[in-house]
Design a protein around this motif. Structure first.
Motif, PDB file in Angstrom:
ATOM      1  N   ARG A 100       0.813  -1.208   0.000  1.00 48.08           N
ATOM      2  CA  ARG A 100       0.000   0.000   0.000  1.00 48.08           C
ATOM      3  C   ARG A 100       0.850   1.263   0.000  1.00 48.08           C
ATOM      4  NH1 ARG A 100      -4.067  -2.901   2.883  1.00 48.08           N
ATOM      5  NH2 ARG A 100      -3.081  -2.556   4.882  1.00 48.08           N
ATOM      6  N   ARG A 103       1.662   1.625  -3.683  1.00 45.13           N
ATOM      7  CA  ARG A 103       0.476   2.101  -4.408  1.00 45.13           C
ATOM      8  C   ARG A 103       0.202   3.538  -4.018  1.00 45.13           C
ATOM      9  NH1 ARG A 103      -2.940  -3.058  -3.728  1.00 45.13           N
ATOM     10  NH2 ARG A 103      -3.820  -2.181  -1.850  1.00 45.13           N
ATOM     11  N   SER A 117     -14.385   7.481 -11.800  1.00 49.69           N
ATOM     12  CA  SER A 117     -13.199   7.127 -11.016  1.00 49.69           C
ATOM     13  C   SER A 117     -13.049   7.943  -9.747  1.00 49.69           C
ATOM     14  CB  SER A 117     -11.936   7.291 -11.860  1.00 49.69           C
ATOM     15  OG  SER A 117     -11.925   6.323 -12.882  1.00 49.69           O
TER      16      SER A 117
ATOM     17  N   TYR B 233     -14.612   4.133  -8.399  1.00 55.00           N
ATOM     18  CA  TYR B 233     -13.969   4.983  -7.393  1.00 55.00           C
ATOM     19  C   TYR B 233     -13.351   4.166  -6.260  1.00 55.00           C
ATOM     20  CZ  TYR B 233     -17.970   4.525  -4.238  1.00 55.00           C
ATOM     21  OH  TYR B 233     -18.930   4.035  -3.402  1.00 55.00           O
ATOM     22  N   ARG B 235     -11.770   1.315  -6.755  1.00 50.78           N
ATOM     23  CA  ARG B 235     -10.462   0.945  -7.293  1.00 50.78           C
ATOM     24  C   ARG B 235      -9.504   2.134  -7.181  1.00 50.78           C
ATOM     25  NH1 ARG B 235     -10.530  -0.382 -13.501  1.00 50.78           N
ATOM     26  NH2 ARG B 235     -10.911   1.839 -13.458  1.00 50.78           N
ATOM     27  N   THR B 236     -10.026   3.331  -7.458  1.00 52.24           N
ATOM     28  CA  THR B 236      -9.181   4.522  -7.326  1.00 52.24           C
ATOM     29  C   THR B 236      -8.684   4.662  -5.893  1.00 52.24           C
ATOM     30  OG1 THR B 236     -10.495   5.611  -9.022  1.00 52.24           O
ATOM     31  CG2 THR B 236      -9.088   7.005  -7.687  1.00 52.24           C
ATOM     32  N   ARG B 238      -8.260   2.387  -3.687  1.00 45.30           N
ATOM     33  CA  ARG B 238      -7.231   1.379  -3.406  1.00 45.30           C
ATOM     34  C   ARG B 238      -5.920   1.763  -4.076  1.00 45.30           C
ATOM     35  NH1 ARG B 238     -11.341  -3.049  -3.916  1.00 45.30           N
ATOM     36  NH2 ARG B 238     -11.920  -3.454  -1.759  1.00 45.30           N
ATOM     37  N   SER B 239      -6.027   2.283  -5.307  1.00 44.95           N
ATOM     38  CA  SER B 239      -4.798   2.619  -6.038  1.00 44.95           C
ATOM     39  C   SER B 239      -4.038   3.758  -5.365  1.00 44.95           C
ATOM     40  CB  SER B 239      -5.116   2.990  -7.486  1.00 44.95           C
ATOM     41  OG  SER B 239      -5.567   4.320  -7.562  1.00 44.95           O
ATOM     42  N   LYS B 240      -4.737   4.494  -4.498  1.00 45.26           N
ATOM     43  CA  LYS B 240      -4.055   5.562  -3.771  1.00 45.26           C
ATOM     44  C   LYS B 240      -3.282   5.011  -2.579  1.00 45.26           C
ATOM     45  CE  LYS B 240      -7.751   8.391  -3.409  1.00 45.26           C
ATOM     46  NZ  LYS B 240      -8.514   9.623  -3.134  1.00 45.26           N
ATOM     47  N   GLY B 241      -3.443   3.711  -2.328  1.00 47.59           N
ATOM     48  CA  GLY B 241      -2.713   3.099  -1.223  1.00 47.59           C
ATOM     49  C   GLY B 241      -3.420   3.238   0.109  1.00 47.59           C
ATOM     50  N   LEU B 242      -4.725   3.542   0.080  1.00 47.46           N
ATOM     51  CA  LEU B 242      -5.466   3.642   1.338  1.00 47.46           C
ATOM     52  C   LEU B 242      -5.612   2.256   1.955  1.00 47.46           C
ATOM     53  CD1 LEU B 242      -8.352   6.059   0.379  1.00 47.46           C
ATOM     54  CD2 LEU B 242      -6.163   6.594   1.409  1.00 47.46           C
ATOM     55  N   ALA B 243      -5.678   2.230   3.288  1.00 47.29           N
ATOM     56  CA  ALA B 243      -5.904   0.963   3.975  1.00 47.29           C
ATOM     57  C   ALA B 243      -7.305   0.474   3.625  1.00 47.29           C
ATOM     58  CB  ALA B 243      -5.762   1.154   5.476  1.00 47.29           C
TER      59      ALA B 243
END
Lengths: 344, 335
Positions: A100, A103, A117, B233, B235-236, B238-243
């Motif tokens: 994470r 990411r 998105s 959103y 997926r977005t 998650r892609s930001k690296g949020l827990a």
């Protein structure tokens, strides 16, 4: 546009490998069948390089990139095999918490449809500040200030006001700019752009393309640009990878690929692009047939059913990628000297 | 939002007037005689005079207008007098119950606490159980937790409260003797022991109703979470690296709550309406029981007023649901 954090980043000339993917295999298991979406995909990426990935819908472009960072829902998706080295660290067996940090922190994502998105119920500012606060540990005030800078960087006027607005108050192009700002928030080493211009109209496409090109100059990041638009690839990529049926069928520097395509699929793909020069074609050309369903692990050339040059061997053996020199390689029996002719 | 709310409140006035008229006409059409339960020894002419004294001799439009005046003007003035201590209501005629000859509103206020304790508490408990179950069921779709949750909500939703209520009484009061089968509304909590008794007598009615509410709301919650979990959103996020926790409890939950909050808000009037059957089973003398008894005795003013109060609550909570909707979802702006 303001200078990004005040430091000028030099465009790297010859850099070490940033990302190295070997033999990646991703399978989707449903109740009835297994879908072999990504099969033995290997590629690498140097720091600062722009890699274009082209292929039809369902060719495994997006799934490959999602697999890298564990963004696929699991189940049904499972990565069966392979290795993904990013900055010298293996991503595939990394703990979730570690992954994470990468990411959003070291690798940024932009997705296809900017309309969906972004989370509709939070302000753009909130969504932009999230990675800043999480990865860089910024205070609310600092994150807000930085978020405004980022919006300014991606060319959104009046950023302080825009931060307080919701995604539905943004136009499509603006939303994609906001998405890019989110992806770039932590100055990632790699930006993965999954068809970022597909859902936008042509003039906005050009703007976004120009924006990303400019940002790349400024930030010196590597980019993986997934698209099925060859025109976009020609304008931005250093190197191009053509995918078909979950495999890489051809890979070459951009000029080489457009000037000297070797795989029948690549040739067919290039032939579908309408030309503005020369004779006007009566109708748009297309590649006959449909993409394979991938319910079995490929044991033969996946393109064979649609290939005009297919011969016996194509149906019984899987062509391996063979180097042709100057960074050009292709997976086709016609090209490795053992096929019928080497000049089609 | 403010203008919208004011406009909606103004629209509510003709709506409620129409509802009150329909209620009045329906009750007038319904067969039944308030003197029917009086002893047969009372001669017919006396009965007739009793009926006249109740105002039944007047034509229908006069009776309706009188009720309107009594409910809207006299009761309001009385309420203001009670609250401020000024005598502005004088001896204006309030809405009087035909059974008890005391003001309907006073009886309602007496009954309200019991209903709020039992039915209100069960609603709160039901929501508190339903939301986590709905969230986890959706997040772990088709896991054993989800399967059990689905089964329990199906049972909770399809088995009527008069069955679960009686079943619990048979098990816990009759056979085991652990819990009282009757809810004692005169019980006053003064010390630890009386508090424990209050808990014990609340346990069964609250459980019966909470199960029913939780079954419904957890299904809504689960469906709404599932609608959102696969959206772009997420997926977005998650892609930001949020827990994962932040992804689910911040991004998905906020979106999923929008329809669920509406369902919850719209369910609140039914809390005030009392759970008629459950109140009967556990002998809770709340509003539901009050309504049933009033209907049986043809106590028209009581039925009319009580039903109308429910109508006000329904209109009010519809508005509240819409306002909350607008607060949760920025895409909805009413101005």
């Amino acid at each position: 546009m303001r200078q990004f954090k005040g430091k000028a980043v030099q465009l790297p000339v010859s850099d070490p490998t940033l990302l190295e993917v070997t033999e990646l295999e991703t399978v989707f298991s449903t109740r009835d069948a297994q879908i072999f979406a990504v099969n033995s995909v290997s590629f690498d990426l140097k720091a600062g390089e722009v890699l274009g990935v082209v292929g039809e819908s369902g060719s495994g472009k997006s799934v490959t990139m999602m697999s890298l960072l564990g963004l696929l829902p699991s189940p049904p998706a499972r990565i069966r095999n392979g290795s993904v080295m990013f900055s010298g660290r293996e991503l595939l067996n990394m703990k979730d918490a570690e992954l994470r940090k990468i990411r959003g922190g070291r690798i940024g994502f932009i997705f296809q449809d900017p309309m969906t998105s972004l989370n509709p119920v939070f302000t753009v500012g909130f969504q932009l500040m999230e990675p800043l606060r999480r990865h860089l540990g910024m205070s609310r005030g600092a994150a807000r200030k930085r978020a405004a800078e980022l919006l300014d960087l991606v060319g959104i006027p009046d950023p302080a006001q825009r931060l307080r607005e919701y995604p539905h108050q943004f136009s499509g192009g603006m939303r994609q700019r906001a998405m890019i700002a989110i992806a770039l928030a932590c100055e990632p080493k790699l930006l993965i752009a999954d068809e970022p211009t597909t859902a936008l109209d042509v003039t906005i496409q050009a703007q976004i393309l120009e924006l990303v090109r400019g940002l790349r100059q400024k930030l010196g990041m590597a980019i993986i640009w997934i698209t099925h638009d060859l025109g976009v690839i020609a304008g931005i990529a250093d190197r191009v990878m053509v995918m078909y049926g979950g495999q890489i069928v051809e890979s070459a520097p951009v000029d080489e690929l457009f000037g000297n395509p070797r795989h029948p699929y690549t040739k067919a793909l290039l032939a579908t692009v309408p030309s503005i020069r020369g004779d006007r074609a009566d109708k748009l050309s297309s590649i006959e047939g449909i993409t394979p369903t991938l319910t079995r692990r490929p044991a033969a050339c996946a393109f064979k059913p649609r290939c005009r040059f297919a011969f016996d061997r194509c149906g019984i053996e899987l062509p391996r990628r063979t180097g042709l020199g100057s960074g050009h390689d292709v997976a086709c029996f016609l090209q490795d000297g053992q096929g019928a002719t080497s000049n089609v | 939002m403010f203008h919208y709310t004011v406009r909606r409140l103004l629209y509510a006035i003709p709506t409620l007037l129409l509802i009150s008229l329909i209620l009045f006409l329906l009750l007038d059409l319904a067969p039944g005689d308030p003197t029917a339960q009086l002893p047969l020894t009372i001669p017919p002419d006396v009965k007739e005079r009793i009926r006249a004294s109740l105002g039944l001799g007047e034509p229908i439009h006069i009776r309706y207008l009188l009720w309107l005046q009594q409910f809207f003007v006299n009761e309001s003035l009385h309420l203001i007098s009670e609250l401020t201590g000024w005598d502005i209501s004088g001896d204006r005629q309030r809405v009087i119950s035909w059974q008890t000859r005391s003001p309907v509103v006073d009886i309602v206020i007496q009954r309200l606490p019991q209903t709020l304790w039992v039915v209100g508490l069960s609603y709160v408990v039901g929501i508190a159980i339903a939301l986590p179950i709905g969230i986890i069921s959706a997040y772990r779709q088709y896991s054993w937790f989800d399967q059990v949750g689905t089964f329990v909500s199906m049972v909770g939703f399809s088995v009527p409260t008069f069955f679960t209520g009686v079943l619990l009484i048979v098990i816990f009061s009759v056979h085991l003797g652990w819990l009282p089968s009757i809810y004692d509304t005169t019980h006053v909590v003064t010390d630890w022991n009386s508090f424990l008794f209050q808990i014990r007598q609340l346990l069964m009615p609250v459980f019966v109703l909470a199960l029913f509410n939780a079954a419904q709301i957890s299904r809504f919650m689960r469906a709404s979470m599932l609608d959102n979990l696969n959206l772009d959103y997420v997926r977005t996020a998650r892609s930001k690296g949020l827990a994962e926790r932040a992804v689910i409890l911040v991004h998905v939950l906020r979106n999923s709550m929008i329809p669920v909050v509406t369902v919850i808000a719209l369910g609140v009037p039914s809390v005030f309406g009392g759970a008629i059957i459950t109140e009967q089973i556990f002998k809770v003398n709340g509003l539901g029981q009050l309504l049933i008894i009033a209907i049986e005795a043809s106590d028209i003013p009581m039925v009319q007023t009580l039903s109308f109060i429910f109508a006000i609550l329904i209109v009010l909570f519809n508005l509240i649901a819409d306002v909350i909707y607008g607060i949760l979802d920025p895409r909805i702006r009413y101005d």
